[in-house]
Structure formats: C-alpha cells, structure tokens
Design an enzyme around this catalytic site. Structure first.
Site: not given
Ligand code: NAD
Length: 483
Positions: A283, A58, A188, A455, A211
């Site tokens: 993760r 952030k 991703g 408002h 993705e």
């Molecule tokens: P995610 O699961 O949200 O997204 C990972 C993406 O990678 C998926 O859409 C998947 O289809 C894609 N993917 C996987 N293998 C692939 C490949 N070989 N080629 C292309 N695409 C591929 O995971 P993330 O973004 O790494 O986040 C991890 C965790 O951390 C999540 O649970 C998330 O909610 C949490 N997180 C939350 C926040 C927030 O709340 N703002 C911020 C960061 C992380």
C-alpha cells in the site's frame, strides 16, 4: 456550520477518528473531514479498516474458516452434517452488514462526543487554513488552531498488472467476488495476499500465490515463517517464491475470459492462467490533493508525510498520523498515534511505544508477533534465550482440535527481559496481547513464569514458553537445563 475549530482532523479512518473523538473528549471544538463513500456513494466513516480492510476481510475469513471446519473438522469431533456448501452472496451480504454496523457506530460516537462530521475532501493551506469541499460542492475555507492529517493509504499498483475492475482486482475488489473463481492468482505473499488467498482457497478456488522475494514472510521469526509456509501449502495454497510478475493479458471472451499471467522465476519465464487475479503488492500513502503548495508540510523520500517521533509535521501545530506516516501500516498503530496527538494538543505527555506494536496475520492458524525476531537479534550480535512451546502439548488446544502451532518467547540472556514473542496457532491474535502487555511493563521471562494462568487455556502456552526460556518448562522436555 462553524468555520473555526480548535482541531480539524482530515481523514475518518482509525487514526483520524480516534484523534477526533479523543480531542472532543478533551474539550476541544473538533471537526473531522472525511471523503470516503460507501458502495452506494453515501459518506461513510471508518476508513479502509472498517470498509475495505481489516473488518470485511475478517468477516470473510471467519465465515470461510467455519465452512472448512464444517466440511472437514466436525466429523472428527463426532458431529455429522449433511453436504455442506458455501453461499458466497450470503457471506458477502453478511460482511456488508457487519461493516455497516461498525461504520454507523463510529458516526454515533462522533455525535455522542460532539465531533462535527464534514463529509467531503480536505486540503491544507498555510497557517492551518483548511479547504473543505463537500461532495459535489464548492471549496470553503475553515480555520483551525491544530490540524491532524490522517488520510490513510491506497493499494499499490504495478505496471505489469493494471486493474481491470472485474478480472484483475486489488484487495477491495477481492472482497466482492460473486462466487469463488475456479482458478485464482494472487500477486504478493504478504499479509493481504495470504489472508484473501486463504478466503477464496477455502471457498474452493485453486489458488496460486506468486511472490517476488526469495524468503517467505521475512519480517516474521524465521521458524514461524517456515511453519506458516508448510501449513498454508498443506491447506492448498500453491505458494511460488522468487516469482516476479512481468505481464498480464486478458484472453478469451464473454464468460470464458481469463487472465494469462507471465512471471519470471529461477527457471526463466513462466505462464499461469487464472480466472481472477488479486494484486496485493503493498500500500502507498494517500496524499493526492491534500497539501496546497504553501501548506508547510513536507514529504519524505518515500512519499510519506514527514513527521518527528511525536507525529508533528514541519508546519506549526500540524500533525500527521496513521498509514500516511512512517512505521507499519497497521490500524492500531494509527489509533495510538491519533490519541497521542490529541492528548499532546491538550497538554498531556503520552508517547507511542513503537517497540511493542503487535503484528497479526489472520490466516488459520493465525500468526502474531511483537518485538524482535531471532534473526534480528542474531544479526545485532545480541545474546538471548529462546523458549518454545508447541500447541500439541497444550491440553486446551488438543481438546479444541487446534494442535498445530507453536509459541516462541525470546528473552535477553543477561537480564532475562522479554525481547520478542512469536506465535503461530489458534487465537494467536488474542494471545499476543499478553506478550505486548508484558513487554510494555518490561517483564522478564521469570516474571511471566511466576504468574498463574487459568487451566486449561491456550494462554498456558505463553506461560510454558516463558518457563522454557529459562529451562523450567513442565510440559516439554527442556533443551537447555538451567537452574
Ligand atoms: P506487503 O508489503 O505485506 O506484501 C506485498 C508482497 O508483494 C511483498 O512480499 C512483495 O515482495 C510482493 N510483490 C511486489 N511486487 C511483486 C511482483 N511484481 N510479483 C510478485 N510479488 C510481488 O503488502 P500487502 O499484503 O499488500 O499489505 C499492505 C499493507 O497493509 C501492509 O503494510 C500490511 O501490513 C497492511 N495490512 C495488514 C493486515 C493485518 O494486520 N492483518 C492485513 C492487511 C493489510
């Protein structure tokens, strides 16, 4: 050091430190074992969230957004600037200062609440015996009445893209680039990929996001995902769907090294060349070395610690909370679980309401939601009304130059109870709290429509979306006219 405690918490991230502080507040003799080290190898509290996740990302998202505003938006508001440039090392240093302030704050809270901080690795044995190995030291045995496991999660890796530490990095490495890479690849289009992709895209990287799935942000309401993809693409993110990465190779030498990424899409094999590659493919629960063979705690089929609805494991008086157990990997979900468990140990009876966990993606505009999506309700065969309100019809949004976005509020067609709220727009992360509170108190769309909102505020959009769900919106033309 005492060897016997009422509560030992293993893990000092959001889930663990909330549990430890609350347990100590409730009068229990509490220790927290935490193995995390900072960049200088000093023990540090706060876990991934404070050190390598929510907070540092952030800091960079906010700084890079201000950079974009200064470059592109100030002039629209009548503010002239000279040539604006980004000082990336300064941004990174500021991010580190923000992190240090907060992690130091957790240490001070431990001290203030009487939590014993034990830096090092914890391991659970039978009958709530806990092995504690200080950094560089020998394991010693401690005994607890209750143990709370909160070891968190680690970035997932994929075989086609092994990390190199410099060119191919995970979310941690992506917070430390010395300058914006000219060409950036992100594997991703999940939360991390979009947030970190946005940071470096704003700072000048040509950013391609690969993705594997066909649908963009499938967990969000489909109308919101559609708008998000359109808006992020307009900002310069080149988001390629149905693109599964199959291989990576580091090519070139010295300063001209780059990564050649091979991926499969609907047209066959493609190659993308980038200067840096961020792997953001999810993760995994972190359980390495946590459980001795006789601990009595079991894992589920996906490698998470198995717990019931109250976060109790299969071992008596051993609980697990946060990313290491089922449910969304979100800091606030872990925090609530940590507090619930501490209070239950003390004899209170709180519950975590998993139906009202807010989700936020900190792109600009932000994306936030709580409850059911329209597509979920349709597939469940539920009858519902949807109220929508565009930011472009909100006076405060226009005044602030934030006219992109919308709010969708879904209410049960029969009872009018709010089932979900979905926002894309400025300050969605703050607005969603109103929806969470409303749903926690089982509010109806009518209830929200009867409440007075200041408002001019962005919050009025929530009010209008609630009115719209009943066909009573004032600042948009109602599609459904209900009395
Ligand atoms: P995610 O699961 O949200 O997204 C990972 C993406 O990678 C998926 O859409 C998947 O289809 C894609 N993917 C996987 N293998 C692939 C490949 N070989 N080629 C292309 N695409 C591929 O995971 P993330 O973004 O790494 O986040 C991890 C965790 O951390 C999540 O649970 C998330 O909610 C949490 N997180 C939350 C926040 C927030 O709340 N703002 C911020 C960061 C992380």
């Amino acid at each position: 050091m005492s060897t016997s405690y009422d509560v030992i918490v293993i893990g000092g991230g959001p889930a663990g430190y909330h549990a430890a502080i609350r347990a100590a507040q409730l009068g229990m003799n509490t220790a927290c074992i935490n193995m995390m080290l900072d960049k200088e190898d000093k023990p540090v509290l706060g876990g991934t969230c404070l050190n390598w996740g929510c907070i540092p990302s952030k800091a960079l998202l906010d700084a890079s957004h201000k950079f974009v505003e200064a470059q592109h938006d100030f002039a629209d508001m009548g503010i002239k600037t000279g040539k604006v440039s980004a000082d990336v090392p300064k941004m990174i240093a500021r991010k580190d200062e923000v992190v240090a302030g907060l992690t130091g704050g957790v240490a001070a809270l431990f001290e203030g609440n009487g939590v014993t901080s034990l830096p090092g690795k914890g391991r659970l044995y039978a009958n709530r015996q806990v092995g504690y190995t200080p950094h560089g030291g020998e394991e010693q045995m401690l005994q607890a009445e209750h143990v709370i496991l909160a070891p968190g999660s680690v970035p997932a890796a994929i075989p086609p893209a092994p990390l190199t530490g410099d060119l191919i990095v995970d979310s941690t490495g992506a917070l430390e680039f010395k300058q914006a890479p000219k060409r950036l690849g992100v594997i991703g289009a999940g939360v991390i990929g979009l947030e970190l992709g946005s940071v470096w895209n704003r700072l000048g990287s040509e950013t391609v996001v690969l993705e594997a799935m066909d649908d963009f942000l499938p967990m969000a309401d489909h109308r919101i995902s559609r708008d998000a993809k359109r808006i992020l693409t307009k900002q310069g993110l080149d988001i390629r769907m149905s693109a599964r990465v199959t291989g990576t190779e580091v090519k070139g030498s010295g300063k001209s090294k780059y990564v050649s990424v091979t991926y499969q899409d609907k047209d066959g094999e493609q190659v993308l060349e980038v200067d840096r590659l961020i792997v953001a493919v999810g993760r995994l629960p972190y359980t390495e070395g946590l459980l001795a063979a006789d601990s009595g705690v079991n894992l589920d089929e996906r490698g998470f610690l198995y717990v019931n609805d109250l976060c109790a494991t299969d071992a008596t008086n051993v609980y697990a909370v946060g990313d290491v157990v089922r449910g969304p990997m979100l800091a606030h979900k872990g925090m609530e679980e940590g507090i619930m468990v501490a209070e239950r140990i003390a004899g209170h009876k709180p519950l975590v309401n998993y139906d009202t966990v807010p989700n936020v993606i900190y792109t600009h505009p932000e994306i936030a939601w709580v409850g059911k999506t329209e597509q979920q309700l349709k597939s469940d065969g539920e009858q519902f009304n949807v109220g929508t309100f565009p930011y472009a019809a909100n006076g405060r949004a226009l005044a602030a130059g934030e006219n992109e976005g919308m709010i969708r509020l879904i209410a049960d067609a029969e009872t009018d109870r709010i089932l979900g709220v979905h926002v894309i727009g400025a300050q969605a992360s703050e607005l969603i709290a109103q929806a969470v509170i409303s749903m926690e108190f089982s509010a109806s769309a009518e209830d929200l429509g009867l409440i007075m909102f200041a408002h001019p505020t962005l919050s009025e959009g929530i009010h209008e979306a609630a009115l719209s769900a009943r066909g009573h919106a004032i600042h948009t033309v109602n599609r459904a006219k209900r009395s």
